[in-house]
Write an enzyme that holds these catalytic residues in place. Structure first.
Site, PDB file in Angstrom:
ATOM      1  CG  ASN A 181      -0.209  -0.085   2.502  1.00  0.00           C
ATOM      2  OD1 ASN A 181       0.533   0.823   2.860  1.00  0.00           O
ATOM      3  ND2 ASN A 181      -0.371  -1.192   3.224  1.00  0.00           N
ATOM      4  CE  LYS A 184       7.949 -12.540 -14.383  1.00  0.00           C
ATOM      5  NZ  LYS A 184       8.386 -12.390 -15.750  1.00  0.00           N
ATOM      6  CG  PHE A 187      -2.035   5.476  13.608  1.00  0.00           C
ATOM      7  CD1 PHE A 187      -1.335   5.275  14.777  1.00  0.00           C
ATOM      8  CD2 PHE A 187      -1.835   6.665  12.906  1.00  0.00           C
ATOM      9  CE1 PHE A 187      -0.444   6.221  15.251  1.00  0.00           C
ATOM     10  CE2 PHE A 187      -0.951   7.621  13.357  1.00  0.00           C
ATOM     11  CZ  PHE A 187      -0.257   7.403  14.537  1.00  0.00           C
ATOM     12  CE  LYS A 220     -11.459   0.605  11.504  1.00  0.00           C
ATOM     13  NZ  LYS A 220     -10.925   1.274  10.353  1.00  0.00           N
ATOM     14  CE  LYS A 235      -8.464  -3.049  14.713  1.00  0.00           C
ATOM     15  NZ  LYS A 235      -7.412  -3.085  13.685  1.00  0.00           N
TER      16      LYS A 235
HETATM   17  N1  CTP Z   1      -3.572  -3.345  12.258  1.00  0.00           N
HETATM   18  C1  CTP Z   1      -2.891  -4.450  12.700  1.00  0.00           C
HETATM   19  N2  CTP Z   1      -2.935  -5.615  11.986  1.00  0.00           N
HETATM   20  C2  CTP Z   1      -3.679  -5.720  10.883  1.00  0.00           C
HETATM   21  C3  CTP Z   1      -4.425  -4.622  10.418  1.00  0.00           C
HETATM   22  C4  CTP Z   1      -4.336  -3.434  11.155  1.00  0.00           C
HETATM   23  O1  CTP Z   1      -2.201  -4.356  13.706  1.00  0.00           O
HETATM   24  N3  CTP Z   1      -3.716  -6.881  10.225  1.00  0.00           N
HETATM   25  C5  CTP Z   1      -3.509  -2.112  13.059  1.00  0.00           C
HETATM   26  C6  CTP Z   1      -2.863  -0.927  12.361  1.00  0.00           C
HETATM   27  O2  CTP Z   1      -1.484  -0.838  12.653  1.00  0.00           O
HETATM   28  C7  CTP Z   1      -3.629   0.253  12.917  1.00  0.00           C
HETATM   29  C8  CTP Z   1      -5.022  -0.324  13.116  1.00  0.00           C
HETATM   30  O3  CTP Z   1      -4.837  -1.707  13.322  1.00  0.00           O
HETATM   31  O4  CTP Z   1      -3.152   0.664  14.182  1.00  0.00           O
HETATM   32  C9  CTP Z   1      -5.855  -0.092  11.899  1.00  0.00           C
HETATM   33  O5  CTP Z   1      -7.007  -0.814  12.035  1.00  0.00           O
HETATM   34  P1  CTP Z   1      -7.910  -1.208  10.776  1.00  0.00           P
HETATM   35  O6  CTP Z   1      -9.170  -1.822  11.306  1.00  0.00           O
HETATM   36  O7  CTP Z   1      -7.124  -1.983   9.788  1.00  0.00           O
HETATM   37  O8  CTP Z   1      -8.257   0.184  10.229  1.00  0.00           O
HETATM   38  P2  CTP Z   1      -8.062   0.763   8.828  1.00  0.00           P
HETATM   39  O9  CTP Z   1      -6.618   0.731   8.456  1.00  0.00           O
HETATM   40  O10 CTP Z   1      -8.716   2.092   8.876  1.00  0.00           O
HETATM   41  O11 CTP Z   1      -8.779  -0.306   7.877  1.00  0.00           O
HETATM   42  P3  CTP Z   1     -10.293  -0.632   7.383  1.00  0.00           P
HETATM   43  O12 CTP Z   1     -10.537   0.254   6.238  1.00  0.00           O
HETATM   44  O13 CTP Z   1     -10.170  -2.055   7.040  1.00  0.00           O
HETATM   45  O14 CTP Z   1     -11.245  -0.361   8.488  1.00  0.00           O
END
Ligand code: CTP
Length: 402
Positions: free
Chosen positions: A212, A291, A324, A338, A342
């Site tokens: 990303n 590949k 984040f 979230k 979490k």
């Molecule tokens: N994160 C993590 N492991 C993952 C995905 C995310 O630890 N597999 C953590 C990221 O580092 C960040 C937070 O979770 O602190 C982000 O949560 P997420 O639900 O993925 O939020 P978004 O990035 O906003 O994604 P979405 O659009 O899927 O809600």
């Protein structure tokens, strides 16, 4: 970078006559951009190499070199040593280092150093490898280190004399980082912190991967800000183009699975955990060893969920965990969901509907939501300043309540 942290700080730059002197001009230029208040001292030999006029114009500041130039009650060595909040000597030649160590004061730079009280001071030794590795110099630097001088070590590489080895002037960004560290208060001294940063790479085959747009800048800035305030920081980072922050233990990972392993290990001993990484939510079910060759028609790649590292973190009771999120609508609602799901102490929310901030940008503007229902808005600023605000207004606050 880190511009805001040196704003208004009084930095005295001492320059001795190394061939790398032209890099000290660039250092001064960067410090001026950082809005530091500057004054420069040149040794008489340095002045033979680059005129004081150059330093004065680049730094927009007074430049001194004559120890006897006492004007209107201004006595250069004592007044400059009183004025400075930080005294840095870059480049510091073997000769200047030896004289500093012996307490010799036969030029303005050395006399100022001798009169300089117990305040932050920084040496950037720069010279030919053999001079640097000569035990005389090594011992002089070690002794100055024990007398309160911080040292940014020289780098290895090509030297002006044609030799290759240790002695090269380091990157000015590193010197400026060290200055920010020396000038910061240390309320987090002795505390361990873990920060994640950057994107992850999920292998499709041996040449392709899913990733990303995360640059890692926000996480790296947070790691630096925590270290400036005294924390012992581990930075677990996905692949980025960024230079490792000085004084921080950097653990490089590629995939979400590798990141999870590193976080599991370091989170056990960390008081504060900041998860700024943009972890991939999906990975290829079966990455190919070879590949993948093209063939006619569509191609389907099967993906499966990665482990949500943050949500599955084995938390210790007194830990502070900050996540984040990146949202383009209903910021507060989504962020609070979230935060709850979490079990976080706070969540930092990026508004990704805006193209002027967050992903890849130098700047950011964030909302922080706390588990007690309160929130903070950090105005648009460079990521260094946002990071330092996050430490001061979010992490210190959470620590004081814990
Ligand atoms: N994160 C993590 N492991 C993952 C995905 C995310 O630890 N597999 C953590 C990221 O580092 C960040 C937070 O979770 O602190 C982000 O949560 P997420 O639900 O993925 O939020 P978004 O990035 O906003 O994604 P979405 O659009 O899927 O809600």
């Amino acid at each position: 970078m880190m511009s805001s942290l040196l704003q208004g700080r009084k930095i005295l730059l001492g320059v001795s006559s190394g061939i790398a002197i032209y890099k000290a001009v660039d250092l001064l230029s960067k410090l001026r951009k950082a809005k530091a208040e500057l004054r420069v001292i040149l040794t008489p030999e340095a002045e033979k190499m680059v005129s004081g006029l150059v330093f004065s114009a680049v730094g927009n500041c007074p430049v001194y070199s004559d120890i006897f130039k006492v004007q209107e009650g201004f006595i250069p060595h004592t007044d400059l040593s009183r004025w400075a909040e930080l005294f840095a000597i870059a480049p510091a030649t073997a000769n200047t280092i030896a004289k500093l160590n012996a307490g010799i004061a036969d030029n303005l730079l050395l006399a100022t150093a001798l009169a300089y009280p117990d305040k932050p001071k920084l040496l950037v030794p720069t010279m030919n490898t053999r001079m640097f590795e000569n035990p005389v110099t090594t011992e002089n630097i070690a002794k100055l280190g024990s007398q309160g001088w911080s040292v940014v070590a020289p780098e290895e590489g090509h030297l002006a004399c044609g030799d290759v080895g240790k002695g090269r002037y380091p990157e000015n960004e590193l010197i400026i980082e060290e200055m920010a560290y020396l000038l910061s208060e240390k309320p987090l001294a002795g505390m361990k912190a873990l920060v994640t940063a950057g994107p992850t790479r999920e292998r499709i085959d041996n040449v392709r991967y899913i990733t990303n747009r995360s640059s890692g800048k926000m996480g790296y800035a947070i790691a630096r800000a925590l270290r400036y305030m005294g924390a012992e920081v581990v930075l677990v980072t996905g692949p980025t183009a960024l230079r490792a922050p000085a004084g921080v233990e950097v653990v490089k990972v590629q995939s979400a699975t590798e990141m999870a392993g590193a976080v599991d290990l370091y989170s056990k001993v960390s008081k504060v955990i900041v998860m700024a990484a943009a972890v991939a939510d999906y990975k290829p079910v079966k990455p190919s060893e070879h590949k993948i060759k093209k063939s006619p028609g569509e191609f389907t790649l099967r993906l499966e969920r990665t482990r949500d590292i943050l949500a599955t973190l084995e938390r210790k009771e007194d830990q502070i965990v900050i996540g984040f999120c990146a949202e383009d609508r209903e910021l507060e609602k989504k962020a609070r969901e979230k935060l709850e799901k979490k079990s976080l102490d706070a969540i930092v929310c990026n508004d990704i509907s805006r193209s002027d901030i967050a992903f890849g940008s130098e700047e950011n503007e964030v909302f922080v939501y706390f588990k007690d229902g309160s929130s903070e808005h950090l105005d648009k600023a460079d990521k260094e300043l946002i990071a330092s605000q996050l430490v001061k207004r979010v992490i210190l606050r959470l620590l004081s309540n814990s």
